[in-house]
Write a protein that holds these residues in place. Structure first.
Motif, PDB file in Angstrom:
ATOM      1  N   ASP A  55     -12.330   0.938  12.892  1.00  0.00           N
ATOM      2  CA  ASP A  55     -13.701   1.190  13.335  1.00  0.00           C
ATOM      3  C   ASP A  55     -14.011   0.490  14.657  1.00  0.00           C
ATOM      4  OD1 ASP A  55     -13.972   2.654  11.064  1.00  0.00           O
ATOM      5  OD2 ASP A  55     -15.230   1.212   9.990  1.00  0.00           O
ATOM      6  N   LYS A  56     -13.520  -0.756  14.780  1.00  0.00           N
ATOM      7  CA  LYS A  56     -13.751  -1.503  16.022  1.00  0.00           C
ATOM      8  C   LYS A  56     -13.099  -0.777  17.192  1.00  0.00           C
ATOM      9  CE  LYS A  56     -15.498  -4.910  17.248  1.00  0.00           C
ATOM     10  NZ  LYS A  56     -16.808  -4.922  17.934  1.00  0.00           N
ATOM     11  N   ALA A  57     -11.864  -0.299  16.991  1.00  0.00           N
ATOM     12  CA  ALA A  57     -11.150   0.415  18.056  1.00  0.00           C
ATOM     13  C   ALA A  57     -11.872   1.717  18.395  1.00  0.00           C
ATOM     14  CB  ALA A  57      -9.718   0.695  17.626  1.00  0.00           C
ATOM     15  N   ALA A  58     -12.343   2.426  17.374  1.00  0.00           N
ATOM     16  CA  ALA A  58     -13.041   3.701  17.608  1.00  0.00           C
ATOM     17  C   ALA A  58     -14.299   3.469  18.445  1.00  0.00           C
ATOM     18  CB  ALA A  58     -13.395   4.348  16.272  1.00  0.00           C
ATOM     19  N   GLU A  59     -15.012   2.375  18.122  1.00  0.00           N
ATOM     20  CA  GLU A  59     -16.228   2.021  18.857  1.00  0.00           C
ATOM     21  C   GLU A  59     -15.896   1.753  20.335  1.00  0.00           C
ATOM     22  OE1 GLU A  59     -18.181  -1.294  16.788  1.00  0.00           O
ATOM     23  OE2 GLU A  59     -18.707  -2.088  18.770  1.00  0.00           O
ATOM     24  N   LEU A  60     -14.824   0.988  20.573  1.00  0.00           N
ATOM     25  CA  LEU A  60     -14.431   0.661  21.952  1.00  0.00           C
ATOM     26  C   LEU A  60     -13.972   1.909  22.711  1.00  0.00           C
ATOM     27  CD1 LEU A  60     -12.511  -2.630  21.105  1.00  0.00           C
ATOM     28  CD2 LEU A  60     -14.587  -2.488  22.507  1.00  0.00           C
ATOM     29  N   ILE A  61     -13.241   2.768  22.016  1.00  0.00           N
ATOM     30  CA  ILE A  61     -12.753   3.995  22.660  1.00  0.00           C
ATOM     31  C   ILE A  61     -13.939   4.896  23.020  1.00  0.00           C
ATOM     32  CG2 ILE A  61     -11.397   6.112  22.261  1.00  0.00           C
ATOM     33  CD1 ILE A  61      -9.507   4.242  20.520  1.00  0.00           C
ATOM     34  N   ASN A  62     -14.929   4.937  22.145  1.00  0.00           N
ATOM     35  CA  ASN A  62     -16.151   5.692  22.439  1.00  0.00           C
ATOM     36  C   ASN A  62     -16.861   5.162  23.671  1.00  0.00           C
ATOM     37  OD1 ASN A  62     -16.312   7.781  20.640  1.00  0.00           O
ATOM     38  ND2 ASN A  62     -17.219   6.513  19.022  1.00  0.00           N
ATOM     39  N   GLU A  63     -16.758   3.847  23.870  1.00  0.00           N
ATOM     40  CA  GLU A  63     -17.416   3.220  25.023  1.00  0.00           C
ATOM     41  C   GLU A  63     -16.557   3.305  26.275  1.00  0.00           C
ATOM     42  OE1 GLU A  63     -18.092  -0.693  23.524  1.00  0.00           O
ATOM     43  OE2 GLU A  63     -19.727  -0.063  22.203  1.00  0.00           O
ATOM     44  N   GLY A  64     -15.383   3.920  26.178  1.00  0.00           N
ATOM     45  CA  GLY A  64     -14.581   4.147  27.383  1.00  0.00           C
ATOM     46  C   GLY A  64     -13.228   3.451  27.444  1.00  0.00           C
ATOM     47  N   THR A  65     -12.916   2.625  26.437  1.00  0.00           N
ATOM     48  CA  THR A  65     -11.607   1.958  26.433  1.00  0.00           C
ATOM     49  C   THR A  65     -10.491   3.001  26.358  1.00  0.00           C
ATOM     50  OG1 THR A  65     -12.340  -0.114  25.462  1.00  0.00           O
ATOM     51  CG2 THR A  65     -10.068   0.522  25.006  1.00  0.00           C
ATOM     52  N   ALA A  66      -9.510   2.852  27.260  1.00  0.00           N
ATOM     53  CA  ALA A  66      -8.407   3.829  27.280  1.00  0.00           C
ATOM     54  C   ALA A  66      -7.060   3.188  26.976  1.00  0.00           C
ATOM     55  CB  ALA A  66      -8.345   4.512  28.640  1.00  0.00           C
ATOM     56  N   ASN A  67      -7.011   1.836  27.065  1.00  0.00           N
ATOM     57  CA  ASN A  67      -5.754   1.126  26.831  1.00  0.00           C
ATOM     58  C   ASN A  67      -6.008  -0.085  25.952  1.00  0.00           C
ATOM     59  OD1 ASN A  67      -3.972   2.641  28.792  1.00  0.00           O
ATOM     60  ND2 ASN A  67      -5.638   1.971  30.137  1.00  0.00           N
ATOM     61  N   ILE A  68      -5.218  -0.209  24.893  1.00  0.00           N
ATOM     62  CA  ILE A  68      -5.431  -1.314  23.949  1.00  0.00           C
ATOM     63  C   ILE A  68      -4.133  -2.083  23.731  1.00  0.00           C
ATOM     64  CG2 ILE A  68      -5.910  -1.871  21.520  1.00  0.00           C
ATOM     65  CD1 ILE A  68      -8.021   0.307  21.477  1.00  0.00           C
ATOM     66  N   LEU A  69      -4.247  -3.392  23.865  1.00  0.00           N
ATOM     67  CA  LEU A  69      -3.138  -4.276  23.487  1.00  0.00           C
ATOM     68  C   LEU A  69      -3.561  -5.004  22.220  1.00  0.00           C
ATOM     69  CD1 LEU A  69      -0.376  -5.598  24.177  1.00  0.00           C
ATOM     70  CD2 LEU A  69      -1.664  -7.355  25.426  1.00  0.00           C
ATOM     71  N   LEU A  70      -2.785  -4.832  21.144  1.00  0.00           N
ATOM     72  CA  LEU A  70      -3.088  -5.524  19.890  1.00  0.00           C
ATOM     73  C   LEU A  70      -2.303  -6.825  19.857  1.00  0.00           C
ATOM     74  CD1 LEU A  70      -2.905  -2.651  17.227  1.00  0.00           C
ATOM     75  CD2 LEU A  70      -4.967  -3.693  18.201  1.00  0.00           C
ATOM     76  N   ASP A  71      -3.024  -7.932  19.917  1.00  0.00           N
ATOM     77  CA  ASP A  71      -2.376  -9.242  19.852  1.00  0.00           C
ATOM     78  C   ASP A  71      -2.191  -9.603  18.369  1.00  0.00           C
ATOM     79  OD1 ASP A  71      -1.666 -11.889  19.825  1.00  0.00           O
ATOM     80  OD2 ASP A  71      -3.139 -12.510  21.333  1.00  0.00           O
ATOM     81  N   MET A  72      -0.922  -9.562  17.932  1.00  0.00           N
ATOM     82  CA  MET A  72      -0.600  -9.727  16.512  1.00  0.00           C
ATOM     83  C   MET A  72      -0.180 -11.157  16.167  1.00  0.00           C
ATOM     84  SD  MET A  72      -0.889  -6.500  15.649  1.00  0.00           S
ATOM     85  CE  MET A  72      -0.102  -6.322  14.055  1.00  0.00           C
ATOM     86  N   GLY A  73      -0.246 -12.048  17.144  1.00  0.00           N
ATOM     87  CA  GLY A  73       0.288 -13.399  16.959  1.00  0.00           C
ATOM     88  C   GLY A  73      -0.322 -14.173  15.799  1.00  0.00           C
ATOM     89  N   GLN A  74      -1.568 -13.831  15.449  1.00  0.00           N
ATOM     90  CA  GLN A  74      -2.242 -14.559  14.363  1.00  0.00           C
ATOM     91  C   GLN A  74      -2.385 -13.705  13.104  1.00  0.00           C
ATOM     92  OE1 GLN A  74      -3.178 -17.847  14.739  1.00  0.00           O
ATOM     93  NE2 GLN A  74      -2.137 -17.690  16.708  1.00  0.00           N
ATOM     94  N   VAL A  75      -1.621 -12.626  13.015  1.00  0.00           N
ATOM     95  CA  VAL A  75      -1.668 -11.807  11.802  1.00  0.00           C
ATOM     96  C   VAL A  75      -0.746 -12.439  10.762  1.00  0.00           C
ATOM     97  CG1 VAL A  75      -1.210  -9.540  10.789  1.00  0.00           C
ATOM     98  CG2 VAL A  75      -2.197  -9.703  13.077  1.00  0.00           C
ATOM     99  N   GLU A  76      -1.325 -12.845   9.660  1.00  0.00           N
ATOM    100  CA  GLU A  76      -0.560 -13.524   8.612  1.00  0.00           C
ATOM    101  C   GLU A  76       0.169 -12.518   7.733  1.00  0.00           C
ATOM    102  OE1 GLU A  76      -0.467 -16.803   8.333  1.00  0.00           O
ATOM    103  OE2 GLU A  76      -1.897 -17.099   9.987  1.00  0.00           O
ATOM    104  N   TYR A  77      -0.482 -11.363   7.521  1.00  0.00           N
ATOM    105  CA  TYR A  77       0.073 -10.361   6.617  1.00  0.00           C
ATOM    106  C   TYR A  77      -0.293  -8.978   7.127  1.00  0.00           C
ATOM    107  CZ  TYR A  77       0.846  -7.315   2.712  1.00  0.00           C
ATOM    108  OH  TYR A  77       1.292  -6.276   1.950  1.00  0.00           O
ATOM    109  N   MET A  78       0.659  -8.053   7.078  1.00  0.00           N
ATOM    110  CA  MET A  78       0.326  -6.659   7.367  1.00  0.00           C
ATOM    111  C   MET A  78       1.118  -5.742   6.443  1.00  0.00           C
ATOM    112  SD  MET A  78       0.042  -4.434  10.849  1.00  0.00           S
ATOM    113  CE  MET A  78       1.719  -4.299  11.362  1.00  0.00           C
ATOM    114  N   GLY A  79       0.408  -4.886   5.732  1.00  0.00           N
ATOM    115  CA  GLY A  79       1.036  -3.879   4.883  1.00  0.00           C
ATOM    116  C   GLY A  79       0.855  -2.501   5.497  1.00  0.00           C
ATOM    117  N   SER A  80       1.124  -1.464   4.714  1.00  0.00           N
ATOM    118  CA  SER A  80       1.106  -0.108   5.265  1.00  0.00           C
ATOM    119  C   SER A  80      -0.289   0.289   5.750  1.00  0.00           C
ATOM    120  CB  SER A  80       1.643   0.898   4.250  1.00  0.00           C
ATOM    121  OG  SER A  80       0.774   1.021   3.155  1.00  0.00           O
TER     122      SER A  80
END
Lengths: 147, 123
Positions: free
Chosen positions: B36-61
């Protein structure tokens, strides 16, 4: 005597973290090696997520998780009282297709099968389902806990 | 419960790049917040996103599902065949998260960077 770790959660996505923490603390107590424990946390998270989203589908219920050592393996069983689940109906995701063409979903069951040595889905006689997971070679050599 | 925070930053490389720093657990209870956060930013004109994953403790599917959805929102070109997304890239996934990215084959579709400056300059 075999030590069996047991934990139950209410079927709510907010409790996924608790399920992962249970696997992590039980695995650490049993002496499971780190990479394997990471895989097991992921596999249990995926299984419990599927039960909550597709099994109970918004209804109340519980998910019971059991974890124990069997020789050099870890055996985890996850039980629910939800509607019956047919793993064979879940399509394998097409990992070689581009992101645009790739379908959502199916990744959970794919990961469960990929990261375990056995993943057996069965329907319980009294209703509900059991998923029995086996991960072999789960311990570093010289682990303190004997088979 | 699992908690996740998203910190939004703007950087200027060759093009503007929005950096989303994700902290915490990216699971089925939190992935929608990222989407939802990304969709909001893209709606506001964001065209390029870098996801900083350095502090992600867990990620599943569920986390992959969110990244997949964001990639599809950003990749407006109808390219054929295999290619890595030019508009969404990952920075510094760690340990188990990095391993699962490979298991699911997401490293074939997403550039993964270890250096923030290099990542921003790559857009």
């Amino acid at each position: 005597m075999t030590q069996v770790f047991e934990y139950s959660i209410e079927a709510d996505l907010e409790n996924l973290k608790q399920a992962r923490s249970f696997i992590e603390s039980s695995g650490n107590a049993l002496g499971v090696k780190s990479d394997t424990l990471g895989d097991l946390c992921l596999v249990v998270d995926e299984a419990v997520t599927n039960i909550i989203l597709h099994g109970y589908d918004g209804r109340n219920g519980t998910v019971d998780i059991q974890m124990e050592r069997d020789g050099d393996s870890i055996v985890i069983s996850i039980r629910d009282a939800a509607k019956s689940f047919k793993a064979a109906d879940v399509e394998t995701p097409h990992l070689e297709t581009s992101l645009r063409e790739r379908e959502f979903g199916g990744m959970g069951v794919f990961l469960i099968r990929k990261l375990t040595d056995e993943a057996e889905f069965s329907t319980l006689p009294a209703g509900g389902n059991e998923l029995r997971l086996v991960k072999r070679g789960a311990f570093t050599s010289g682990s303190r806990n004997p088979p | 419960m699992g908690t996740m925070n998203i910190l939004v930053g703007q950087e200027q490389g060759n093009v503007p790049v929005t950096v989303l720093k994700i902290e915490g657990d990216l699971d089925a209870s939190t992935f929608k917040d990222l989407q939802d956060k990304a969709a909001e930013l893209i709606n506001e004109g964001t065209a390029n996103i870098l996801l900083d994953m350095g502090q992600v403790e867990y990620m599943g599917s569920a986390g992959f599902r969110a990244i997949h959805a964001i990639a599809n929102m950003l990749n407006t070109e109808q390219k054929e065949g295999m290619y890595k997304s030019e508009h969404i890239k990952l920075l510094n996934p760690r340990g188990e998260v990095a391993r699962v990215i490979k298991t699911l084959g997401f490293d074939s579709f997403l550039e993964i960077h270890e250096d923030r400056a290099v990542a921003i300059a790559s857009f």
